[in-house]
Enzyme design. Structure first.
Site, PDB file in Angstrom:
ATOM      1  N   ARG A  31       0.785  -1.233   0.000  1.00 34.39           N
ATOM      2  CA  ARG A  31       0.000   0.000   0.000  1.00 34.39           C
ATOM      3  C   ARG A  31       0.823   1.293   0.000  1.00 34.39           C
ATOM      4  NH1 ARG A  31      -5.739  -0.362   2.049  1.00 34.39           N
ATOM      5  NH2 ARG A  31      -5.469   1.862   2.416  1.00 34.39           N
ATOM      6  N   ASP A  32       2.145   1.208   0.066  1.00 35.19           N
ATOM      7  CA  ASP A  32       2.924   2.450   0.095  1.00 35.19           C
ATOM      8  C   ASP A  32       4.280   2.253  -0.596  1.00 35.19           C
ATOM      9  OD1 ASP A  32       3.323   5.124   0.634  1.00 35.19           O
ATOM     10  OD2 ASP A  32       4.125   4.785   2.638  1.00 35.19           O
ATOM     11  N   ILE A  33       4.237   1.701  -1.804  1.00 29.95           N
ATOM     12  CA  ILE A  33       5.465   1.544  -2.574  1.00 29.95           C
ATOM     13  C   ILE A  33       5.890   2.905  -3.107  1.00 29.95           C
ATOM     14  CG2 ILE A  33       6.446   0.559  -4.678  1.00 29.95           C
ATOM     15  CD1 ILE A  33       6.218  -1.408  -2.389  1.00 29.95           C
ATOM     16  N   ASN A  37      10.765   3.747   0.378  1.00 34.29           N
ATOM     17  CA  ASN A  37      10.566   2.428   0.970  1.00 34.29           C
ATOM     18  C   ASN A  37      11.290   1.330   0.206  1.00 34.29           C
ATOM     19  OD1 ASN A  37       9.048   3.291   3.124  1.00 34.29           O
ATOM     20  ND2 ASN A  37       7.090   3.073   2.058  1.00 34.29           N
ATOM     21  N   THR A  80       0.992   7.382   0.001  1.00 33.53           N
ATOM     22  CA  THR A  80       1.642   8.615  -0.437  1.00 33.53           C
ATOM     23  C   THR A  80       0.997   9.062  -1.741  1.00 33.53           C
ATOM     24  OG1 THR A  80       3.702   7.866   0.589  1.00 33.53           O
ATOM     25  CG2 THR A  80       3.857   9.658  -1.025  1.00 33.53           C
TER      26      THR A  80
END
Length: 240
Positions: A31-33, A37, A80
């Site tokens: 959910r936040d690639i 990260n 993001t």
């Protein structure tokens, strides 16, 4: 602002796709690639995916008849904005294809030196992900292989079912990964234990026989010595 060499982008994005494929196989969506990260290991530059802090995991309610639920519920848009998938920006449920979209944004940025969508606020970015088409990557990067450009374009498809899954992306970008064989193969633990025991027994037997031959060789004897009824030794241990 830097356009990264295509070969390096293929490797980095392929390794991230491979990591995501492993997570997706376990029903875990990141959910936040985003670049922050993804860390590169010093020396090897192996890509490592970090921070599953807002990941969505499927949780079974058992056989009581209740439906499945997710730890992060539908209707939220955590993540993001610059790297959100359209469904995530709209607060809809996410799947592994949402991670693929975010990885497509990362790939686009690495290749083009800029993000596919730019806006002054998160709401405008979310709207762009939902309705705007990304710029033509080959126009921004004419030297790029058309097959690679087409793959990134598929990763940025608005509809989740039109995107490749993470394992397909990994295979396309890291063809050498097809030849990788897991070793030791799974399920051979018992055989490995038997082989280890047999190896220890063989080593012990060889040590015992070596000691016996040394004893026979070091003691002079005028009489022939019969060894276990199989061979005859004379003199200083020569075979008769």
């Amino acid at each position: 602002g830097v356009k990264v060499p295509a070969a390096r982008v293929r490797r980095i994005v392929g390794e991230v796709a491979s990591a995501l494929a492993a997570a997706h196989a376990r029903e875990l969506v990141h959910r936040d690639i985003k670049p922050a990260n993804v860390m590169l290991e010093k020396g090897t530059e192996r890509a490592i995916v970090l921070d599953f802090g807002i990941s969505a995991a499927l949780v079974k309610r058992g056989d009581s008849g209740g439906a499945d639920t997710r730890l992060t519920q539908k209707g939220t848009s955590l993540g993001t904005p610059q790297y959100m998938s359209p469904e995530q920006a709209a607060g809809e449920d996410v799947t592994g294809q949402s991670d693929v979209y975010s990885l497509g944004v990362v790939a686009f940025e690495l290749l083009a030196g800029r993000a596919p969508f730019e806006a002054t606020n998160p709401m405008a970015l979310a709207a762009a992900h939902i309705k705007d088409a990304p710029p033509d990557l080959l126009t921004l990067r004419p030297d790029l292989d058309s097959t690679f450009s087409a793959l990134v374009g598929r990763m940025l498809a608005k509809k989740a079912d039109e995107r490749p899954d993470s394992s397909e992306g990994a295979r396309a970008l890291l063809p050498s990964a097809h030849a990788l064989v897991e070793w030791p193969p799974p399920g051979l633990e018992r055989l490995q234990g038997d082989m280890a025991r047999a190896e220890r027994w063989l080593e012990g037997t060889m040590v015992l026989l070596l000691g016996l031959f040394l004893v026979l060789a070091l003691q002079p004897s005028l009489e022939p010595v019969t060894f276990v009824g199989l061979v005859t030794l004379t003199g200083f241990g020569s075979l008769a």
